[in-house]
Design a protein around this motif. Structure first.
Motif, PDB file in Angstrom:
ATOM      1  N   ASN A  65     -15.155 -36.401  28.838  1.00 15.81           N
ATOM      2  CA  ASN A  65     -13.996 -36.953  28.126  1.00 15.81           C
ATOM      3  C   ASN A  65     -12.820 -35.978  28.170  1.00 15.81           C
ATOM      4  O   ASN A  65     -11.675 -36.384  28.399  1.00 15.81           O
ATOM      5  CB  ASN A  65     -14.358 -37.236  26.661  1.00 15.81           C
ATOM      6  CG  ASN A  65     -15.355 -38.354  26.506  1.00 15.81           C
ATOM      7  OD1 ASN A  65     -15.301 -39.360  27.219  1.00 15.81           O
ATOM      8  ND2 ASN A  65     -16.281 -38.204  25.569  1.00 15.81           N
ATOM      9  N   LEU A  66     -13.104 -34.699  27.953  1.00 16.22           N
ATOM     10  CA  LEU A  66     -12.039 -33.702  27.987  1.00 16.22           C
ATOM     11  C   LEU A  66     -11.563 -33.460  29.413  1.00 16.22           C
ATOM     12  O   LEU A  66     -10.365 -33.303  29.644  1.00 16.22           O
ATOM     13  CB  LEU A  66     -12.503 -32.393  27.356  1.00 16.22           C
ATOM     14  CG  LEU A  66     -11.435 -31.290  27.288  1.00 16.22           C
ATOM     15  CD1 LEU A  66     -10.224 -31.755  26.473  1.00 16.22           C
ATOM     16  CD2 LEU A  66     -12.001 -30.004  26.713  1.00 16.22           C
ATOM     17  N   GLN A  67     -12.487 -33.419  30.344  1.00  9.38           N
ATOM     18  CA  GLN A  67     -12.089 -33.243  31.743  1.00  9.38           C
ATOM     19  C   GLN A  67     -11.074 -34.308  32.154  1.00  9.38           C
ATOM     20  O   GLN A  67     -10.040 -34.012  32.745  1.00  9.38           O
ATOM     21  CB  GLN A  67     -13.321 -33.305  32.650  1.00  9.38           C
ATOM     22  CG  GLN A  67     -14.326 -32.184  32.434  1.00  9.38           C
ATOM     23  CD  GLN A  67     -15.524 -32.301  33.349  1.00  9.38           C
ATOM     24  OE1 GLN A  67     -15.393 -32.602  34.541  1.00  9.38           O
ATOM     25  NE2 GLN A  67     -16.713 -32.075  32.811  1.00  9.38           N
ATOM     26  N   ALA A 181     -10.794 -35.456  22.663  1.00  8.93           N
ATOM     27  CA  ALA A 181     -10.301 -35.015  23.967  1.00  8.93           C
ATOM     28  C   ALA A 181      -8.824 -35.337  24.125  1.00  8.93           C
ATOM     29  O   ALA A 181      -8.040 -34.516  24.623  1.00  8.93           O
ATOM     30  CB  ALA A 181     -11.114 -35.672  25.079  1.00  8.93           C
ATOM     31  N   GLY A 182      -8.430 -36.528  23.695  1.00 11.04           N
ATOM     32  CA  GLY A 182      -7.024 -36.908  23.780  1.00 11.04           C
ATOM     33  C   GLY A 182      -6.134 -36.003  22.955  1.00 11.04           C
ATOM     34  O   GLY A 182      -5.047 -35.607  23.396  1.00 11.04           O
ATOM     35  N   LEU A 183      -6.587 -35.648  21.759  1.00  7.51           N
ATOM     36  CA  LEU A 183      -5.807 -34.759  20.900  1.00  7.51           C
ATOM     37  C   LEU A 183      -5.691 -33.363  21.506  1.00  7.51           C
ATOM     38  O   LEU A 183      -4.615 -32.743  21.463  1.00  7.51           O
ATOM     39  CB  LEU A 183      -6.453 -34.671  19.514  1.00  7.51           C
ATOM     40  CG  LEU A 183      -6.413 -35.944  18.662  1.00  7.51           C
ATOM     41  CD1 LEU A 183      -7.269 -35.772  17.415  1.00  7.51           C
ATOM     42  CD2 LEU A 183      -4.973 -36.300  18.275  1.00  7.51           C
ATOM     43  N   MET A 184      -6.773 -32.863  22.083  1.00  5.31           N
ATOM     44  CA  MET A 184      -6.741 -31.535  22.695  1.00  5.31           C
ATOM     45  C   MET A 184      -5.809 -31.501  23.902  1.00  5.31           C
ATOM     46  O   MET A 184      -5.028 -30.558  24.082  1.00  5.31           O
ATOM     47  CB  MET A 184      -8.156 -31.101  23.087  1.00  5.31           C
ATOM     48  CG  MET A 184      -9.041 -30.773  21.895  1.00  5.31           C
ATOM     49  SD  MET A 184     -10.758 -30.410  22.353  1.00  5.31           S
ATOM     50  CE  MET A 184     -10.531 -28.897  23.313  1.00  5.31           C
ATOM     51  N   ALA A 185      -5.879 -32.539  24.728  1.00  2.00           N
ATOM     52  CA  ALA A 185      -5.015 -32.592  25.908  1.00  2.00           C
ATOM     53  C   ALA A 185      -3.555 -32.782  25.514  1.00  2.00           C
ATOM     54  O   ALA A 185      -2.648 -32.291  26.199  1.00  2.00           O
ATOM     55  CB  ALA A 185      -5.465 -33.717  26.835  1.00  2.00           C
ATOM     56  N   ALA A 186      -3.325 -33.472  24.399  1.00  2.00           N
ATOM     57  CA  ALA A 186      -1.959 -33.765  23.970  1.00  2.00           C
ATOM     58  C   ALA A 186      -1.180 -32.518  23.592  1.00  2.00           C
ATOM     59  O   ALA A 186       0.052 -32.495  23.684  1.00  2.00           O
ATOM     60  CB  ALA A 186      -1.978 -34.745  22.796  1.00  2.00           C
ATOM     61  N   VAL A 187      -1.867 -31.464  23.146  1.00  2.00           N
ATOM     62  CA  VAL A 187      -1.156 -30.264  22.686  1.00  2.00           C
ATOM     63  C   VAL A 187      -0.935 -29.244  23.800  1.00  2.00           C
ATOM     64  O   VAL A 187      -0.249 -28.236  23.578  1.00  2.00           O
ATOM     65  CB  VAL A 187      -1.903 -29.583  21.514  1.00  2.00           C
ATOM     66  CG1 VAL A 187      -2.150 -30.567  20.389  1.00  2.00           C
ATOM     67  CG2 VAL A 187      -3.215 -28.953  21.972  1.00  2.00           C
ATOM     68  N   LEU A 188      -1.476 -29.475  24.970  1.00  2.00           N
ATOM     69  CA  LEU A 188      -1.400 -28.468  26.035  1.00  2.00           C
ATOM     70  C   LEU A 188       0.020 -28.042  26.412  1.00  2.00           C
ATOM     71  O   LEU A 188       0.235 -26.869  26.732  1.00  2.00           O
ATOM     72  CB  LEU A 188      -2.147 -28.962  27.281  1.00  2.00           C
ATOM     73  CG  LEU A 188      -3.678 -28.856  27.206  1.00  2.00           C
ATOM     74  CD1 LEU A 188      -4.318 -29.533  28.424  1.00  2.00           C
ATOM     75  CD2 LEU A 188      -4.131 -27.411  27.100  1.00  2.00           C
TER      76      LEU A 188
END
Length: 226
Positions: A65-67, A181-188
């Motif tokens: 999911n994170l990938q 995963a979406g939240l983690m990717a959103a802050v990159l």
């Protein structure tokens, strides 16, 4: 005069060969050896006087999911390009308002995080391009994604998927859900200004957009093509 030119030419060739060797060997080694840190992490520790949080995890222990969320958010052509997405670069340059990292691929981000200092000089950009080419030449796409997910900054002093998952959601990188995963990717794009743990309306909205883009890319099936 011709003798001087020949000597200068030989010295230039020697310098280029030495530079290529000195830079290529460590990149090739990291195809198999997990880097213990990165230039970005070392810089943060030096300036903050604190120890960064990071725990290495192999790609198979990082949630698909994170990938996929990171690929959808950062580099949707990751599977197809060879380090540079020139179409996205041209689009970014033509926009008046754009994200700072909008034209960078995952490979470029990996090169910058691993090896380079925070600067916008032509020298640093040239070295970024060189290390990007070396990484694409020596590493597989899976290895590039693995290293990136282990050194990317997800918050102040928090690097890599495992440390981020533990801090934000109290879980391991292997068990990150689609929403997380979406939240983690959103802050990159700006991990020190935005938070996956306490997401703003913008972060939640961007996470929903990322989730939709993941589905458009075919979901985790996309990863099989790497």
């Amino acid at each position: 005069m011709p003798r001087l030119l020949k000597r200068a030419f030989r010295l230039t060739l020697w310098f280029c060969a030495a530079f290529a060797t000195v830079t290529a060997v460590p990149v090739l080694a990291l195809r198999w050896i997990d880097p213990p840190s990165s230039a970005v992490i070392q810089s943060w520790q030096q300036h903050s006087g604190r120890e960064a949080q990071q725990q290495w995890r192999p790609l198979e222990k990082i949630s698909p999911n994170l990938q996929m969320a990171v690929i959808a958010a950062e580099d949707q052509k990751f599977r197809h390009h060879h380090g540079f997405d020139f179409a996205s670069l041209q689009k970014a340059l033509s926009e008046t308002r754009r994200r700072t990292r909008g034209a960078s691929t995952i490979t470029q981000q990996t090169a910058k995080n691993l090896y380079l200092w925070n600067d916008r000089s032509y020298l640093r950009k040239g070295l970024e391009a060189w290390f990007t080419l070396l990484i694409e030449l020596f590493w597989s796409k899976e290895r590039i994604l693995e290293v990136y997910l282990n050194i990317a900054e997800f918050g102040e002093g928090i690097y890599g998927a495992e440390a981020a998952a533990r801090n934000f959601f109290g879980t391991s990188a292997q068990h990150i859900s689609r929403r997380q995963a979406g939240l983690m990717a959103a802050v990159l794009p700006s991990p020190r200004r935005m938070s996956a743990k306490i997401p703003s309306r913008y972060v939640r909205s961007r996470a929903s957009t990322i989730d939709r883009q993941v589905r458009q890319l075919g979901g985790t099936v996309y990863l099989k093509g790497l």
